[in-house]
Structures are given as structure tokens and as C-alpha cells.
Design a protein around this motif. Structure first.
Motif, mmCIF file in Angstrom:
data_model
loop_
_atom_site.group_PDB
_atom_site.id
_atom_site.type_symbol
_atom_site.label_atom_id
_atom_site.label_comp_id
_atom_site.label_asym_id
_atom_site.label_seq_id
_atom_site.Cartn_x
_atom_site.Cartn_y
_atom_site.Cartn_z
ATOM 1 N N TYR A 13 0.890 -1.167 0.000
ATOM 2 C CA TYR A 13 0.000 0.000 0.000
ATOM 3 C C TYR A 13 0.924 1.211 0.000
ATOM 4 C CZ TYR A 13 -3.527 -3.345 1.682
ATOM 5 O OH TYR A 13 -4.366 -4.428 1.827
ATOM 6 N N VAL A 16 3.990 1.072 2.243
ATOM 7 C CA VAL A 16 3.831 -0.012 3.223
ATOM 8 C C VAL A 16 3.862 -1.362 2.513
ATOM 9 C CG1 VAL A 16 2.333 -1.010 5.003
ATOM 10 C CG2 VAL A 16 2.411 1.480 4.699
ATOM 11 N N ALA A 18 2.907 -4.777 2.714
ATOM 12 C CA ALA A 18 1.978 -5.548 3.552
ATOM 13 C C ALA A 18 2.221 -7.048 3.447
ATOM 14 C CB ALA A 18 0.540 -5.225 3.163
ATOM 15 N N PRO A 37 -1.059 -12.718 13.690
ATOM 16 C CA PRO A 37 -1.571 -11.601 14.490
ATOM 17 C C PRO A 37 -2.088 -10.470 13.621
ATOM 18 C CG PRO A 37 0.829 -11.653 14.554
ATOM 19 C CD PRO A 37 0.391 -12.870 13.817
ATOM 20 N N ASN A 38 -2.729 -9.522 14.259
ATOM 21 C CA ASN A 38 -3.268 -8.346 13.593
ATOM 22 C C ASN A 38 -2.170 -7.633 12.793
ATOM 23 O OD1 ASN A 38 -5.345 -6.610 13.037
ATOM 24 N ND2 ASN A 38 -4.947 -5.307 14.797
ATOM 25 N N GLY A 39 -2.454 -7.301 11.536
ATOM 26 C CA GLY A 39 -1.484 -6.569 10.720
ATOM 27 C C GLY A 39 -0.494 -7.458 9.984
ATOM 28 N N ALA A 40 -0.648 -8.787 10.092
ATOM 29 C CA ALA A 40 0.315 -9.714 9.483
ATOM 30 C C ALA A 40 0.214 -9.760 7.956
ATOM 31 C CB ALA A 40 0.124 -11.117 10.055
ATOM 32 N N GLY A 41 -0.935 -9.338 7.406
ATOM 33 C CA GLY A 41 -1.096 -9.366 5.951
ATOM 34 C C GLY A 41 -2.134 -10.366 5.466
ATOM 35 N N LYS A 42 -2.882 -10.956 6.391
ATOM 36 C CA LYS A 42 -3.860 -12.006 6.035
ATOM 37 C C LYS A 42 -4.947 -11.475 5.103
ATOM 38 C CE LYS A 42 -5.057 -12.645 10.363
ATOM 39 N NZ LYS A 42 -4.305 -11.494 10.927
ATOM 40 N N SER A 43 -5.563 -10.346 5.500
ATOM 41 C CA SER A 43 -6.645 -9.793 4.664
ATOM 42 C C SER A 43 -6.107 -9.366 3.312
ATOM 43 C CB SER A 43 -7.301 -8.590 5.356
ATOM 44 O OG SER A 43 -7.948 -9.001 6.523
ATOM 45 N N THR A 44 -4.906 -8.816 3.296
ATOM 46 C CA THR A 44 -4.319 -8.372 2.028
ATOM 47 C C THR A 44 -4.171 -9.561 1.075
ATOM 48 O OG1 THR A 44 -3.160 -6.594 3.165
ATOM 49 C CG2 THR A 44 -2.332 -7.216 0.992
HETATM 50 N N1 LIG Z 1 -5.771 0.248 2.881
HETATM 51 C C1 LIG Z 1 -4.562 0.236 3.481
HETATM 52 N N2 LIG Z 1 -3.709 1.274 3.351
HETATM 53 C C2 LIG Z 1 -2.487 1.255 3.943
HETATM 54 N N3 LIG Z 1 -2.025 0.231 4.670
HETATM 55 C C3 LIG Z 1 -2.823 -0.828 4.843
HETATM 56 C C4 LIG Z 1 -4.126 -0.878 4.259
HETATM 57 N N4 LIG Z 1 -4.689 -2.085 4.583
HETATM 58 C C5 LIG Z 1 -3.784 -2.728 5.333
HETATM 59 N N5 LIG Z 1 -2.655 -1.981 5.508
HETATM 60 C C6 LIG Z 1 -1.443 -2.381 6.225
HETATM 61 O O1 LIG Z 1 -0.968 -3.588 5.652
HETATM 62 C C7 LIG Z 1 -0.510 -4.478 6.660
HETATM 63 C C8 LIG Z 1 -1.299 -5.783 6.572
HETATM 64 O O2 LIG Z 1 -2.661 -5.533 6.871
HETATM 65 P P1 LIG Z 1 -3.789 -6.653 6.751
HETATM 66 O O3 LIG Z 1 -3.614 -7.373 5.483
HETATM 67 O O4 LIG Z 1 -5.083 -5.976 6.996
HETATM 68 O O5 LIG Z 1 -3.399 -7.618 7.957
HETATM 69 P P2 LIG Z 1 -4.293 -8.662 8.788
HETATM 70 O O6 LIG Z 1 -5.508 -8.968 7.996
HETATM 71 O O7 LIG Z 1 -3.381 -9.835 8.988
HETATM 72 O O8 LIG Z 1 -4.621 -7.999 10.091
HETATM 73 C C9 LIG Z 1 -0.670 -3.731 7.993
HETATM 74 O O9 LIG Z 1 0.558 -3.122 8.276
HETATM 75 C C10 LIG Z 1 -1.732 -2.714 7.686
HETATM 76 O O10 LIG Z 1 -1.587 -1.579 8.501
#
Ligand SMILES: Nc1ncnc2c1ncn2[C@@H]1O[C@H](COP(=O)(O)OP(=O)(O)O)[C@@H](O)[C@H]1O
Ligand SMILES: [Mg+2]
Length: 238
Positions: A13, A16, A18, A37-44
Motif C-alpha cells: 500500500y 507499506v 503488507a 496476528p493483527n497486521g500480518a497481511g492475512k486480509s491483504t
Molecule cells: N488500505 C490500506 N492502506 C495502507 N495500509 C494498509 C491498508 N490495509 C492494510 N494496511 C497495512 O498492511 C498491513 C497488513 O494488513 P492486513 O492485510 O489488513 O493484515 P491482517 O488482515 O493480517 O490484520 C498492515 O501493516 C496494515 O496496517
């Protein structure tokens, strides 16, 4: 046999990073867990598989064909459904209207949609009871069931669920996981994203553990459950 292959995937992003060089596979019929954990990149990762984010590097292959340049609706049409984090329903629309939105890719097949709706109501009797009520009136667990039922309306071959347990009581989560297992037994492949490991590992064939965008552990559900290092990922020492 491999259904989904994510190979050397990196996603950013802006500045960043991710997801960094992630490789994972999901075999036909498997339940694979993506933990971390939270922020690991799973949703991405699941959003990138769905075409909602673009890879900076690497590829996504589904059923032998590259899909990482396709639009989200084309990816749904190929047979991949995502139950997004935070169950994105339309709160003012009724349960049935929300359900039907999931059938968008089959909109010319009204007989098939009616059949799928009956299946959804058989699987989730509470949704049948509340079919005329706005989605906003459902409890958290019922909304998660509706989000899951909506995703199934696209007739996926791969169902991805992003933290379906979030904010739900353990008993409700057990009910959701039982349905996930049933959907898998009916032949749908599952990629399950969770932050909390214990309950999810019990239904998973295999799992990958992610930390700050990278895969740090992988193994069978049983092996990961037995591995004491798993806890360290959450306390920041891996
Ligand atoms: N839309 C976005 N813009 C900027 N950074 C993002 C965005 N979405 C996620 N991030 C960053 O990307 C990293 C991975 O996020 P995410 O995939 O949501 O992790 P998870 O689902 O494991 O909690 C984190 O550092 C998060 O802050
Ligand atoms: Mg997430």
C-alpha cells in the motif's frame, strides 16, 4: 491436486509492504488456515486473490490459470468467493435481498437462484425465519451466517472467510465452523483466515502462519497445534 497457488506474492500500500514473497497452495477439497496476528497481511492476501488488491510481484493461479490480472467479478465467476472481514452486508436491505446479491454472477439463472436460496434456508433455518427482516436486525452470529450464505450463492469452488469468528462468542463460532466443515464435506475448498488459532486449527487440514507479511511457519493442523513456537509469533519473538 492444487486448486489455488499463490507464488512469491508481494503486495504494497504505497510505501507499506503488507505482504512479502508469500507462497502458499490450497489443494482441492482441503481446509487451509491462514493464521497470524493483527497486521500480518492475512486480509491483504485474500483480497489480492479476490482481485481487490493488485500484486506488486508474484502470481495467483486458480485451477491452472493466472487470475491476478482479472477484475473481482471475473474472479467470482471463476468460482472464488470471499466472506470479507466485518461481514459487509447492506443493513437496510432484507435478509433475502442480501442473499440474492450473492447470486449476481448467476443473475440470468432465476430457477437456479431459487434453488440455491432454498438450500441456504435449509442450511440456516434462522435466515428463512427472518427473510423479510432488514439485515441490521440480525445478531452478530446471524449476520455472519448471512454473509456466509450470501457467498455460497455464487456457487464457489473456493470459499475464503476472513476472520468469521471476530466478535462472536465461542459457542456461536463453533456453530459457524461446523457449517464451514459441512460446506467442505460437500466438495467446496476452504481458505480460512483467523487470528485465534485454537478452534480453527481443529477443523484445518493444513495451515500457514504469517508474521509481518511473511510466512513463518506451515504444517498440518495437528502439527501446528502441537508446536509451542506458534505462541511466539503472537508475542513478537518470531
Ligand atoms: N488500505 C490500506 N492502506 C495502507 N495500509 C494498509 C491498508 N490495509 C492494510 N494496511 C497495512 O498492511 C498491513 C497488513 O494488513 P492486513 O492485510 O489488513 O493484515 P491482517 O488482515 O493480517 O490484520 C498492515 O501493516 C496494515 O496496517
Ligand atoms: Mg485482517
Amino acid at each position: 491436486m492444487t486448486l489455488l497457488a499463490v507464488t512469491n506474492l508481494s503486495v504494497a500500500y504505497g510505501a507499506v509492504r503488507a505482504v512479502e514473497d508469500v507462497t502458499l497452495t490450497v489443494g482441492r477439497g482441503e481446509i487451509v488456515l491462514l493464521l497470524g496476528p493483527n497486521g500480518a497481511g492475512k486480509s491483504t492476501i485474500v483480497r489480492t486473490i479476490s482481485g481487490l488488491n493488485r500484486p506488486a510481484a508474484g502470481s495467483v493461479t486458480f485451477d491452472g490459470a493466472r487470475i491476478d490480472r482479472l477484475a473481482p467479478h471475473q474472479i467470482v465467476a471463476r468460482g472464488i468467493a470471499l466472506v470479507a472481514e466485518g461481514k459487509r452486508l447492506f443493513p437496510e436491505l432484507t435478509v433475502e435481498e442480501n442473499l440474492d446479491l450473492g447470486a449476481f454472477v448467476h443473475r440470468r439463472d432465476s430457477a437456479g437462484i431459487a434453488q440455491d436460496r432454498d438450500l441456504a434456508y435449509a442450511r440456516f433455518p434462522i435466515l428463512a425465519e427472518k427473510r423479510r427482516d432488514p439485515a441490521a436486525t440480525l445478531s452478530g452470529g446471524q449476520q455472519q451466517m448471512l454473509a456466509l450464505a450470501q457467498a455460497l450463492m455464487s456457487r464457489p469452488r473456493l470459499l475464503m472467510l476472513d476472520e468469521p469468528s471476530l466478535g462472536l462468542a465461542p459457542l456461536i463460532v463453533a456453530g459457524i465452523f461446523a457449517i464451514v466443515r459441512q460446506v467442505a464435506a460437500e466438495g467446496c475448498t476452504i481458505l480460512l483466515v483467523e487470528q485465534m488459532a485454537a478452534q480453527a486449527l481443529r477443523i484445518a487440514d493444513r495451515g500457514y502462519v504469517l508474521s509481518t507479511g511473511r510466512v513463518v511457519m506451515e504444517g498440518t493442523g495437528a502439527a501446528l497445534r502441537a508446536d509451542s513456537a506458534l505462541g511466539d509469533v503472537y508475542f513478537g519473538s518470531v
